[in-house]
Design an enzyme around this catalytic site. Structure first.
Site, PDB file in Angstrom:
ATOM      1  N   LYS A 197     -28.066 -64.482  20.790  1.00  0.00           N
ATOM      2  CA  LYS A 197     -27.180 -64.133  21.921  1.00  0.00           C
ATOM      3  C   LYS A 197     -26.403 -65.386  22.351  1.00  0.00           C
ATOM      4  CE  LYS A 197     -30.344 -60.454  22.881  1.00  0.00           C
ATOM      5  NZ  LYS A 197     -30.751 -59.390  23.733  1.00  0.00           N
ATOM      6  N   SER A 240     -37.700 -56.006  22.861  1.00  0.00           N
ATOM      7  CA  SER A 240     -38.921 -56.575  23.425  1.00  0.00           C
ATOM      8  C   SER A 240     -40.089 -56.682  22.442  1.00  0.00           C
ATOM      9  CB  SER A 240     -39.338 -55.784  24.677  1.00  0.00           C
ATOM     10  OG  SER A 240     -38.331 -55.873  25.664  1.00  0.00           O
ATOM     11  N   GLU A 257     -25.218 -54.775  23.980  1.00  0.00           N
ATOM     12  CA  GLU A 257     -24.575 -55.706  24.932  1.00  0.00           C
ATOM     13  C   GLU A 257     -23.066 -55.765  24.692  1.00  0.00           C
ATOM     14  OE1 GLU A 257     -27.136 -59.121  24.316  1.00  0.00           O
ATOM     15  OE2 GLU A 257     -28.776 -57.970  25.176  1.00  0.00           O
ATOM     16  N   GLY A 312     -34.640 -56.754  26.068  1.00  0.00           N
ATOM     17  CA  GLY A 312     -34.766 -57.825  27.058  1.00  0.00           C
ATOM     18  C   GLY A 312     -35.515 -57.428  28.321  1.00  0.00           C
ATOM     19  N   HIS A 315     -24.037 -53.894  18.797  1.00  0.00           N
ATOM     20  CA  HIS A 315     -25.132 -54.223  19.723  1.00  0.00           C
ATOM     21  C   HIS A 315     -24.811 -53.646  21.102  1.00  0.00           C
ATOM     22  CE1 HIS A 315     -27.979 -56.443  22.167  1.00  0.00           C
ATOM     23  NE2 HIS A 315     -28.651 -56.679  21.063  1.00  0.00           N
ATOM     24  N   ASN A 361     -31.477 -62.670  16.969  1.00  0.00           N
ATOM     25  CA  ASN A 361     -30.217 -62.606  17.713  1.00  0.00           C
ATOM     26  C   ASN A 361     -30.292 -63.629  18.841  1.00  0.00           C
ATOM     27  OD1 ASN A 361     -27.935 -61.936  19.096  1.00  0.00           O
ATOM     28  ND2 ASN A 361     -28.619 -59.889  19.717  1.00  0.00           N
ATOM     29  N   GLU A 372     -32.222 -49.669  18.462  1.00  0.00           N
ATOM     30  CA  GLU A 372     -32.432 -50.543  19.610  1.00  0.00           C
ATOM     31  C   GLU A 372     -32.189 -49.778  20.904  1.00  0.00           C
ATOM     32  OE1 GLU A 372     -32.086 -54.871  18.409  1.00  0.00           O
ATOM     33  OE2 GLU A 372     -30.131 -54.283  19.121  1.00  0.00           O
TER      34      GLU A 372
END
Ligand code: PGA
Length: 251
Positions: free
Chosen positions: A10, A211, A95, A171, A93, A8, A165
């Site tokens: 991003k 991570s 985010e 992150g 996701h 990903n 996730e």
């Protein structure tokens, strides 16, 4: 099922030249690697250019809208992604859930539309730190799966991979404990078994993201029997990313 490695990207890198460089170094470094499916998910504007960098790497979108065409300023449809050469799309996701207020209902609409466009889906679910502390993780995962997959048929479930996730692990450099990932993967299969069938649950792809890097990867491979990983930060360094692909392929 071959292990999946979903990169990903991003909102990175900042230029098409850098994107091509990154893509080509991964392409070169993974040339001889077998038994893994590597899916690169770049920002939308880079997809068509990367499509022409012929390779066995697959392409995926990081999001899509649920309509095919029309007055939806700023949106990209699943059929547009398909037309650009994408075989996958990431949906749900955290985010997107957090920054763009995507609800389970919105994600469900997107999943249905992506299935119609014959895309494979990486469906992301996961709890926040607060939800974990309140011991709500199981309920959250159950509710995200039930709502996200509402009206998705037994036939369609084969096109969906569920990515566990946990939001607090993305992150942060603070991954979820591999044993806990294994527990959550079992829970996800149990939920799918109840909703669909034990066989479909057994064949379901369940992957982990949050991570993951070349240092902690071995413990995930040993202790959590997931079918692959979503990588965010680790892709930024192509050497690290290639190391990860090689470790997984030789496992
Ligand atoms: P991370 O991102 O590897 O940087 O934690 C994972 C993801 O966003 O899926």
């Amino acid at each position: 099922m071959k292990p999946l490695i979903v990169a990903n990207w991003k909102m990175n890198p900042s230029t098409i030249a850098e994107a091509k460089k990154l893509f080509n170094s991964v392409k070169k470094g993974s040339k001889k690697v077998k038994n893994v499916e590597v899916i690169i998910c770049p920002p939308f504007p880079y997809i068509s250019e990367l499509k022409y960098q012929k390779s066995k790497l697959k392409l995926g979108g990081q999001n899509c809208f649920w309509q095919k065409t029309g007055p939806f300023t700023g949106e990209v449809s699943p059929s547009m992604l398909k037309d650009l050469g994408c075989q996958y799309v990431i949906l749900g996701h955290s985010e997107r859930r957090t920054n763009f207020f995507e609800t389970d209902e919105i994600i469900n609409k997107k999943i249905k539309a992506a299935l119609l466009a014959k895309l494979n889906i990486i469906f992301c679910i996961g709890e926040t730190r607060e939800e974990r502390e309140k011991e709500e993780t199981k309920d959250i995962l159950k509710s995200q799966i039930k709502k996200g997959l509402q009206e998705i048929s037994k036939k369609e479930i084969g096109k969906i991979t569920i990515a566990y996730e946990p939001v607090w692990a993305i992150g942060t450099g603070n991954p979820c404990d591999p044993e806990e990932v294994q527990k959550m993967a079992l829970l996800i299969r149990k939920i799918i078994s109840e909703m669909y069938s034990p066989l479909l649950a057994k064949n379901l792809g369940v992957i982990y993201g949050g991570s993951v890097n070349s240092q902690n990867l071995s413990s995930f491979l040993r202790e959590s029997k997931v079918n692959g990983f979503v990588l965010g930060g680790a892709f930024l360094d192509p050497k690290e990313f290639i190391k990860i692909i090689r470790i997984i392929s030789s496992h």
